[in-house]
Design an enzyme around this catalytic site. Structure first.
Site, mmCIF file in Angstrom:
data_model
loop_
_atom_site.group_PDB
_atom_site.id
_atom_site.type_symbol
_atom_site.label_atom_id
_atom_site.label_comp_id
_atom_site.label_asym_id
_atom_site.label_seq_id
_atom_site.Cartn_x
_atom_site.Cartn_y
_atom_site.Cartn_z
ATOM 1 N N HIS A 50 -10.459 -3.038 -1.495
ATOM 2 C CA HIS A 50 -11.480 -2.399 -0.424
ATOM 3 C C HIS A 50 -12.301 -1.540 -1.162
ATOM 4 C CE1 HIS A 50 -8.918 -3.324 3.294
ATOM 5 N NE2 HIS A 50 -8.136 -3.286 2.293
ATOM 6 N N HIS B 115 -7.086 -8.380 -2.562
ATOM 7 C CA HIS B 115 -8.590 -7.890 -2.427
ATOM 8 C C HIS B 115 -8.625 -6.336 -2.790
ATOM 9 C CE1 HIS B 115 -6.328 -7.381 1.493
ATOM 10 N NE2 HIS B 115 -6.961 -6.079 1.530
ATOM 11 N N TYR C 214 -0.623 -10.063 0.637
ATOM 12 C CA TYR C 214 0.364 -9.303 1.076
ATOM 13 C C TYR C 214 0.428 -9.729 2.565
ATOM 14 C CZ TYR C 214 -3.540 -6.312 2.973
ATOM 15 O OH TYR C 214 -4.839 -5.688 3.480
ATOM 16 N N ARG D 39 -2.812 -12.075 3.607
ATOM 17 C CA ARG D 39 -4.440 -11.743 2.961
ATOM 18 C C ARG D 39 -4.329 -12.099 1.649
ATOM 19 N NH1 ARG D 39 -7.612 -7.938 4.768
ATOM 20 N NH2 ARG D 39 -8.970 -9.959 3.711
ATOM 21 N N TYR E 209 0.801 -1.115 -0.010
ATOM 22 C CA TYR E 209 0.045 0.075 -0.143
ATOM 23 C C TYR E 209 0.685 1.135 0.135
ATOM 24 C CZ TYR E 209 -4.241 -2.630 1.133
ATOM 25 O OH TYR E 209 -5.366 -3.565 1.097
HETATM 26 FE FE LIG Z 1 -6.275 -4.625 2.412
#
Ligand SMILES: [Fe+2]
Lengths: 256, 184
Positions: free
Chosen positions: A177, A175, A162, A172, A123
């Site tokens: 959000h 995905h 990640y 995870r 991110y």
């Molecule tokens: Fe996330």
């Protein structure tokens, strides 16, 4: 004083899987995750212990909601691959679908926001310490308004999986959000969309927090070949249904 | 209700570069003489401030209209940057992330026709957001407040401070836990 301690640091995947199975077995049937969900350890001090107070009031302000319009988005906001000088790395995709209420009616002219990791699973946030490369050509957020059919569409790149620190070797699944508005504040939704067939589904306590299998499936988009653009991008479809009463539902309810 | 709803998932830790927008808490036009400040802290069940919560507010305009208005995220058409509201339309919508100390603040105008501002709370660790209400005054005839015992009722009523400022802390869990709502 809290009644119990959160699950400790350093649990193995197998120990988390046991907790997931335990939570699954004791869960009441629901479309939404229970807020008290021990396998997602961050939830421990952040869920109310008192029951929610039910409110059914046709005069409630929450049956109306914020409005958005052409001043709130630009045409570029829906294309996450064109926010920088160069093209981001990764697999270019489009994600399209419709936003509906529980009666199946389109939610028109409402704000859809999304954010995601880059193709490497990182991110653009200073607290993300995953040692995967940042991409100078990708920030990873976008907005658009739904059209008259409730439709939305984004162009982006497929995010990477990640790691996180819920337990040892926690990953995870890829995905995106999403944040959505309906016609009523009660219909507000923040959620995550997953990609079909991800082998990490079984290991992820965030996805597994949705204890109903068919509800969990509703968080997974579908590959749609008709949405793929030749020589350009792969297409995924994901329709979204907003929960919660609205003023219009109340009016119709009166007639039943 | 025939369509099955899409489940909620946590907002997670990394929404900070996406959801908050410039002047998201400046709901009142700049310099408006009726401006009130609604502010407080978000706390977790261990009594610690929550530095990664997102607070949203929704309310009628001072004239009672619940239609809202576009323009909370008004963009500069040249740069594409969000530049905030135009100071004319009252959008009724506020969105602020909590600071590192768990504090948030919204500057707005008093809601017309009701004595409360609707609040939604999102946070890492919270799998499904929570609704509550910040009552600016303790309304004797209010059905929701009337159904609560005094201690729980008090969690929904703001504490007036100096200068048109109202304090509203949100306790997610434990002692003094805020009353959260489920709309049916
Ligand atoms: Fe996330």
């Amino acid at each position: 004083m809290p009644l119990t301690e959160p699950l400790p640091d350093g649990l193995s995947q197998q120990e988390i899987d046991t907790e997931v199975a335990k939570a699954q077995a004791s869960a009441a049937p629901s479309d939404h995750p229970p807020r008290d969900y021990p396998p997602y350890r961050s939830s421990h001090f952040r869920f109310p212990r008192q029951p929610l107070i039910p409110l059914s009031d046709p005069e409630a302000v929450e049956l109306s909601g914020p409005a958005f319009g052409v001043t709130d988005v630009t045409a570029l906001d829906r294309d996450l691959t064109r926010q920088h000088i160069g093209e981001p790395l990764g697999e270019r995709i489009t994600v399209s679908g419709r936003v509906l209420d529980r009666e199946g009616r389109p939610v028109r002219g409402q704000l859809v926001e999304l954010w995601q990791a880059n193709a490497s699973g990182r991110y653009a946030h200073q607290l993300d310490q995953h040692p995967a490369p940042l991409d100078p050509n990708f920030t990873g957020f976008g907005r658009c308004l739904t059209d008259d059919e409730g439709g939305y569409s984004f162009t982006t790149i497929k995010p990477g999986a990640y790691p996180w620190r819920n337990h040892v070797n926690a990953w995870r699944p890829a995905h995106i959000h999403f944040s959505l508005f309906g016609t009523a504040f009660t219909q507000r939704l923040v959620t995550q969309m997953y990609f079909p067939g991800d082998p990490l589904f079984a290991y992820d306590p965030v996805l597994r927090s949705v204890t109903d299998e068919s509800a969990r499936q509703r968080l997974v988009c579908a590959y749609d070949h008709d949405l793929s653009a030749p020589e350009w991008s792969l297409g995924y479809r994901w329709d979204i249904v907003l929960d919660g009463p609205s003023a219009t539902l109340f009016e119709e309810g009166d007639q039943l | 209700m025939s369509y099955a709803p899409t489940p909620s998932q946590t907002v997670g830790p990394f929404y900070g570069y996406a959801l908050p927008f410039p002047r998201g808490g400046e709901v009142a036009p700049a310099g408006h003489p009726d401006t009130i400040t609604l502010h407080g802290y978000v706390y977790d069940g261990a009594g610690n401030p929550v530095p990664d919560a997102l607070v949203e507010t929704w309310q009628p305009a001072p004239d009672g209209s619940r239609a809202g208005a576009p323009g909370s995220l008004r963009h500069d058409p040249v740069t594409g940057e969000v530049i905030g509201r135009d100071g004319v339309a009252f959008t009724g919508f506020g969105r602020v992330p909590t600071d590192a100390d768990g504090h948030w603040a919204v500057r707005t105008l008093p809601p017309g026709g009701v004595s409360y501002i609707a609040v939604a709370v999102f946070a890492r660790g919270l799998l499904h957001h929570l609704y509550t209400r910040a009552y600016l005054v303790d309304e004797p005839g209010d059905a929701l407040l009337g159904a609560l015992d005094p201690a729980r009722r008090a969690t929904l009523v703001t504490r007036p401070e100096a200068d048109r400022t109202y304090r509203f802390d949100i306790r997610l869990q434990g002692e003094g836990e805020t009353v959260f709502l489920e709309f049916k």
